[in-house]
Write a protein that holds these residues in place. Structure first.
Motif, PDB file in Angstrom:
ATOM      1  N   GLU A 103       0.816  -1.211   0.000  1.00  0.00           N
ATOM      2  CA  GLU A 103       0.000   0.000   0.000  1.00  0.00           C
ATOM      3  C   GLU A 103       0.856   1.270   0.000  1.00  0.00           C
ATOM      4  OE1 GLU A 103      -2.717  -0.195   3.245  1.00  0.00           O
ATOM      5  OE2 GLU A 103      -3.542  -2.149   2.637  1.00  0.00           O
ATOM      6  N   TYR A 104       2.123   1.130   0.402  1.00  0.00           N
ATOM      7  CA  TYR A 104       3.021   2.288   0.426  1.00  0.00           C
ATOM      8  C   TYR A 104       4.459   1.812   0.260  1.00  0.00           C
ATOM      9  CZ  TYR A 104       5.563   6.408   2.043  1.00  0.00           C
ATOM     10  OH  TYR A 104       6.426   7.479   2.128  1.00  0.00           O
ATOM     11  N   VAL A 105       5.169   2.442  -0.691  1.00  0.00           N
ATOM     12  CA  VAL A 105       6.591   2.144  -0.898  1.00  0.00           C
ATOM     13  C   VAL A 105       7.351   3.466  -0.924  1.00  0.00           C
ATOM     14  CG1 VAL A 105       8.330   1.087  -2.373  1.00  0.00           C
ATOM     15  CG2 VAL A 105       6.046   0.093  -2.249  1.00  0.00           C
ATOM     16  N   ASP A 106       8.374   3.560  -0.106  1.00  0.00           N
ATOM     17  CA  ASP A 106       9.202   4.769  -0.026  1.00  0.00           C
ATOM     18  C   ASP A 106      10.524   4.505  -0.736  1.00  0.00           C
ATOM     19  OD1 ASP A 106      10.606   7.025   0.594  1.00  0.00           O
ATOM     20  OD2 ASP A 106      10.313   6.914   2.761  1.00  0.00           O
ATOM     21  N   LEU A 107      10.727   5.187  -1.856  1.00  0.00           N
ATOM     22  CA  LEU A 107      11.939   5.009  -2.669  1.00  0.00           C
ATOM     23  C   LEU A 107      12.731   6.306  -2.784  1.00  0.00           C
ATOM     24  CD1 LEU A 107      10.276   2.945  -5.550  1.00  0.00           C
ATOM     25  CD2 LEU A 107      11.695   2.050  -3.688  1.00  0.00           C
ATOM     26  N   ARG A 108      12.521   7.216  -1.869  1.00  0.00           N
ATOM     27  CA  ARG A 108      13.186   8.519  -1.936  1.00  0.00           C
ATOM     28  C   ARG A 108      14.698   8.386  -1.770  1.00  0.00           C
ATOM     29  NH1 ARG A 108       9.679  11.663   2.496  1.00  0.00           N
ATOM     30  NH2 ARG A 108       9.800   9.571   3.409  1.00  0.00           N
ATOM     31  N   SER A 109      15.395   9.198  -2.531  1.00  0.00           N
ATOM     32  CA  SER A 109      16.861   9.290  -2.444  1.00  0.00           C
ATOM     33  C   SER A 109      17.574   7.974  -2.749  1.00  0.00           C
ATOM     34  CB  SER A 109      17.281   9.812  -1.054  1.00  0.00           C
ATOM     35  OG  SER A 109      16.791  11.124  -0.848  1.00  0.00           O
TER      36      SER A 109
ATOM     37  N   LYS B 207       0.689   3.493  -2.973  1.00  0.00           N
ATOM     38  CA  LYS B 207       1.279   4.817  -3.157  1.00  0.00           C
ATOM     39  C   LYS B 207       2.795   4.661  -3.195  1.00  0.00           C
ATOM     40  CE  LYS B 207       1.836   9.412  -1.148  1.00  0.00           C
ATOM     41  NZ  LYS B 207       1.437  10.355  -0.078  1.00  0.00           N
ATOM     42  N   THR B 208       3.412   5.161  -4.248  1.00  0.00           N
ATOM     43  CA  THR B 208       4.860   5.054  -4.412  1.00  0.00           C
ATOM     44  C   THR B 208       5.482   6.439  -4.304  1.00  0.00           C
ATOM     45  OG1 THR B 208       4.465   3.232  -5.947  1.00  0.00           O
ATOM     46  CG2 THR B 208       6.689   4.101  -5.859  1.00  0.00           C
ATOM     47  N   ASN B 209       6.385   6.601  -3.358  1.00  0.00           N
ATOM     48  CA  ASN B 209       6.981   7.901  -3.069  1.00  0.00           C
ATOM     49  C   ASN B 209       8.423   7.923  -3.602  1.00  0.00           C
ATOM     50  OD1 ASN B 209       7.634  10.392  -2.062  1.00  0.00           O
ATOM     51  ND2 ASN B 209       6.971   9.964   0.038  1.00  0.00           N
ATOM     52  N   TYR B 210       8.627   8.682  -4.664  1.00  0.00           N
ATOM     53  CA  TYR B 210       9.962   8.771  -5.273  1.00  0.00           C
ATOM     54  C   TYR B 210      10.725  10.014  -4.817  1.00  0.00           C
ATOM     55  CZ  TYR B 210       8.379   5.227  -8.628  1.00  0.00           C
ATOM     56  OH  TYR B 210       7.901   4.089  -9.217  1.00  0.00           O
ATOM     57  N   ASP B 211      10.019  11.043  -4.410  1.00  0.00           N
ATOM     58  CA  ASP B 211      10.693  12.289  -4.057  1.00  0.00           C
ATOM     59  C   ASP B 211       9.971  12.948  -2.881  1.00  0.00           C
ATOM     60  OD1 ASP B 211       9.431  13.265  -7.246  1.00  0.00           O
ATOM     61  OD2 ASP B 211       8.359  13.297  -5.333  1.00  0.00           O
ATOM     62  N   GLY B 212      10.454  14.106  -2.475  1.00  0.00           N
ATOM     63  CA  GLY B 212       9.904  14.783  -1.299  1.00  0.00           C
ATOM     64  C   GLY B 212      10.877  14.744  -0.148  1.00  0.00           C
TER      65      GLY B 212
END
Length: 425
Positions: free
Chosen positions: A380-386, A407-412
């Motif tokens: 449901e959520y994957v954090d791929l930032r940095s 929800k896939t988080n690539y930046d922020g």
């Protein structure tokens, strides 16, 4: 012809005559009606019918959230004599000073003698004087939250511990004046304690934690995050004593905690559901592998970001063995590579993982994400930032298909947190 209707007595009424419900029902019968109302808004509407119903509603109210000074609190003690749970907490971002004060607590202690749950989070005007009032007059108190009440010290909290021997839950996060003396008092008086929150109480040591273990043997949840004087001895002692009951242990940034503590958990605590060891940089692969085997049926949330000695072998073990794992944080573990995810999905294995945080994993690539998606179909959520080798475009070009609701988080900003993630960790 329809039968004649009756009023509150035995007299027959003419056909079509109406009966006043207040004449027909006793107080006990109205209370039975009220008890069947499950929604809070329905219970509130009940009290708007008339003064009698309001009186009955007030006498049956068990929970209340309010902001009130001493005068209003005195009126509340008369109106809600059966109150068991009182929430006077403030928002961290919108708290007002002084808010709740010691004089308010004196009124509460004198008026709500049967109170069992009291929430005072972020009530920055409360001091030891108020805590002593609670300890003297509320022997039935079972849950107290004074997180971020920074004027409170051992003096007041020890009074609570000694006076409220039925205490099962105590949260004092951010109270930097708290020392081992509180833990000794809890050990002496509160043998039924189950949930203790000490995050940021950095004067707590292994001596205090060991003393706590001597008397409080049913700890279910313990948060000693950022207690930087805690090390192997204290954690190992808690693991040994609370072996069957301990389900949640949070050790965020406890940099003195290492392999010995994790081995102790794997040896004793086979019911562990949530473990936070983020920032425990000395933890290595072998104890993590042992833990993944010992808690394979119970572990649901594991946070080990900034565990810099973790490699592919231990992550592979966690993913392969912990079949009920729902949340995993491996951020900044810079030794991890794509190999950690390979072979996990063999044999048709499908993970129950919902949240995966792997920000700042410098060696993981799009290929590794692809391998992960083969067995993680409930995300449901994957954090791929940095992650320098993982971009939105790269995943699209590789034809990767994330679950529809994911929800896939690539930046922020890395300081931003998702509400659903906080629930797990």
């Amino acid at each position: 012809m329809a039968p004649a209707r009756l009023d509150g007595g035995d007299r027959p009424q003419e056909e079509g005559a109406r009966i006043c419900i207040n004449d027909a029902l006793t107080d006990d019968e109205l209370r039975a009606v009220f008890a069947r109302l499950e929604k809070e808004e329905e219970r509130d509407l009940f009290g708007l019918v008339c003064k009698r119903w309001l009186r009955l509603q007030s006498s049956e109210r068990r929970r209340l959230r309010a902001r009130a000074g001493p005068a209003m609190l005195r009126r509340m003690t008369d109106r809600f004599p059966g109150l068991l749970e009182l929430d006077l907490s403030q928002s961290a971002s919108r708290s007002f000073y002084p808010g709740v004060t010691d004089s308010d607590l004196a009124v509460i202690a004198a008026g709500f003698r049967n109170l069992r749950v009291l929430d005072l989070q972020n009530c920055k005007g409360v001091t030891d004087v108020g805590m002593i009032s609670l300890g003297n007059d509320l022997p039935s108190l079972r849950s107290l939250d004074v997180s971020q009440c920074r004027k409170i010290t051992d003096k007041g909290l020890v009074a609570v511990a000694l006076g409220c021997s039925s205490l099962k839950r105590l949260h004092v996060a951010g109270s930097k004046s708290v020392t081992d003396e509180l833990l000794k008092a809890l050990s002496k008086s509160c043998s039924c304690l189950e949930d203790l929150g000490l995050a940021g109480c950095n004067n707590i040591t292994d001596t205090g934690l060991s003393a706590l273990a001597d008397g409080c043997r049913y700890i279910n949840s313990l948060d000693i995050s950022k207690c930087t004087k805690i090390g192997e001895i204290g954690v190992s002692r808690i693991a040994e004593v609370a072996s069957s009951s301990l389900k949640i242990l949070k050790l965020l940034d406890c940099f003195r905690v290492g392999d010995e503590s994790i081995f102790s958990l794997s040896h004793f605590c086979h019911n562990l559901e949530t473990l936070v060891i983020g920032g425990c940089r000395d933890v290595t692969d072998e104890p993590i592998k042992a833990l993944s085997l010992a808690c394979c049926g119970s572990l649901r949330s594991l946070r080990m970001d900034w565990c810099l000695n973790i490699t592919d072998s231990s992550l592979n073990s966690v993913l392969s063995n912990c079949r009920h794992l729902a949340a995993l944080d491996i951020g900044c573990c810079d030794k991890l590579t794509d190999l950690a995810f390979q072979s996990v999905g063999m044999g048709g294995f499908e993970s129950q993982l919902k949240v995966l945080k792997m920000s700042n994993c410098m060696k993981i690539t799009v290929s590794g994400v692809g391998s992960m998606l083969k067995f993680c179909k409930s995300l449901e959520y994957v954090d791929l930032r940095s992650c320098p080798h993982i971009t939105r475009l790269g995943c699209q070009q590789a034809g990767l298909q994330f679950p529809e609701c994911c929800k896939t988080n690539y930046d922020g900003s890395l300081s931003e947190n998702e509400t659903m993630v906080d629930v797990f960790f």
